[in-house]
Design a protein around this motif. Structure first.
Motif, mmCIF file in Angstrom:
data_model
loop_
_atom_site.group_PDB
_atom_site.id
_atom_site.type_symbol
_atom_site.label_atom_id
_atom_site.label_comp_id
_atom_site.label_asym_id
_atom_site.label_seq_id
_atom_site.Cartn_x
_atom_site.Cartn_y
_atom_site.Cartn_z
ATOM 1 N N LEU A 16 0.752 -7.324 -1.073
ATOM 2 C CA LEU A 16 1.315 -7.441 0.387
ATOM 3 C C LEU A 16 3.082 -7.663 -0.237
ATOM 4 O O LEU A 16 3.375 -7.142 -0.253
ATOM 5 N N GLY A 49 2.346 -14.705 9.463
ATOM 6 C CA GLY A 49 2.217 -15.635 8.157
ATOM 7 C C GLY A 49 2.653 -17.224 8.867
ATOM 8 O O GLY A 49 3.431 -16.977 10.410
ATOM 9 N N LYS A 69 6.531 -12.481 8.345
ATOM 10 C CA LYS A 69 5.565 -11.953 7.610
ATOM 11 C C LYS A 69 4.254 -11.367 8.316
ATOM 12 O O LYS A 69 3.419 -12.602 8.732
ATOM 13 N N ALA A 115 0.763 -12.554 -2.390
ATOM 14 C CA ALA A 115 0.433 -12.423 -1.565
ATOM 15 C C ALA A 115 -0.903 -10.728 -1.826
ATOM 16 O O ALA A 115 -0.612 -10.288 -1.662
ATOM 17 N N VAL A 164 -6.544 -13.006 3.423
ATOM 18 C CA VAL A 164 -5.187 -12.927 2.393
ATOM 19 C C VAL A 164 -5.227 -14.349 1.569
ATOM 20 O O VAL A 164 -5.630 -14.949 2.079
ATOM 21 N N LEU A 175 0.860 -16.256 3.114
ATOM 22 C CA LEU A 175 1.841 -15.100 3.918
ATOM 23 C C LEU A 175 2.173 -15.667 4.293
ATOM 24 O O LEU A 175 2.605 -16.718 5.442
ATOM 25 N N LEU A 210 1.563 -3.791 6.388
ATOM 26 C CA LEU A 210 2.765 -4.788 6.916
ATOM 27 C C LEU A 210 3.641 -4.507 7.321
ATOM 28 O O LEU A 210 4.642 -3.378 7.132
#
Length: 236
Positions: free
Chosen positions: A103, A173, A183, A115, A133, A179, A221
């Motif tokens: 990511l 995130g 994001k 990530a 994640v 994350l 993303l």
């Protein structure tokens, strides 16, 4: 004619001029008096008509206002994002499947971290597929022995059934999470190529296709506003 008779005649003419009416002045005065009542009659007629017109105009405006259609609220784009909440899931308790998707990188206190997104299943949990994640140091492999970022990595959430045009899972995130803030990552079916996200204020964020995982899903993303997560989504 004697002088006495002549003086008497002149005196009579002078007196006659004084008492003889001025016909021109009398005619002008008569015309003035005749015009004055006409103006009064015209005023008497016009004033009520003006009042009636004012009332009719007010009624017409009130009718238009009362019958005017109510303003239509702007349509909200996309569909509500109703997704499973992420929760911590130890990596060594996972059965991963398919490929993983890189990511982003971000800086920690001492290291730089990467990530990753992947799908898997908890062997001792409910029989459901998970989207996860995790964050590990740059250069490390995503295995059960890899150091994890903080105590919140990995974060996993259950996948929704694939409805063809639905966001199946997602994670926004957060500070201390795998994350970083700003994001967000989402999982879509393999047929979807575009993702548009909207927060509560209607701000648009475009999702970028990162990679495919488990053959059937695509990872997107997006840059989002920290503290204002997406609440609606459009996919195509």
């Amino acid at each position: 004619m004697t002088d006495l008779e002549r003086k008497l005649a002149e005196t009579l003419r002078e007196q006659a001029g004084k008492v003889t009416p001025n016909l021109d002045a009398a005619w002008v005065e008569q015309q003035r008096r005749q015009r004055r009542p006409r103006r009064r009659r015209l005023t008497v007629v016009v004033a009520p008509l003006a009042a009636v017109l004012v009332v009719l105009t007010s009624v017409l405006l009130a009718t238009r206002v009362s019958t005017a259609p109510a303003p239509v609220a702007p349509a909200k784009p996309g569909q509500d994002l109703v997704l499973a909440k992420p929760a911590y899931q130890p990596f060594d308790h996972m059965l991963t499947r398919g490929d993983k998707a890189l990511l982003t990188e971000f800086a920690g206190q001492t290291d730089r971290w990467q990530a990753w997104a992947y799908t898997g299943k908890a062997p001792n949990g409910p029989d459901r597929e998970l989207f996860c994640v995790a964050a590990i140091p740059v250069g490390e492999d995503l295995t059960s022995t890899a150091p994890q970022y903080g105590t919140m990595s990995p974060q996993c959430m259950a996948l929704l059934p694939d409805g063809g045009k639905t966001v199946l899972a997602g994670y926004v995130g957060e500070t201390g999470g795998p994350l970083p803030p700003g994001k967000a990552v989402y999982l879509l079916s393999s047929t979807m190529e575009h993702l548009r996200l909207y927060n509560a204020r209607g701000d648009l964020s475009q999702g970028t296709l990162v990679d495919r995982v488990a053959s059937s899903y695509q990872v997107f993303l997006a840059d989002v506003v920290p503290g204002s997560p997406p609440v609606r989504a459009e996919v195509s």
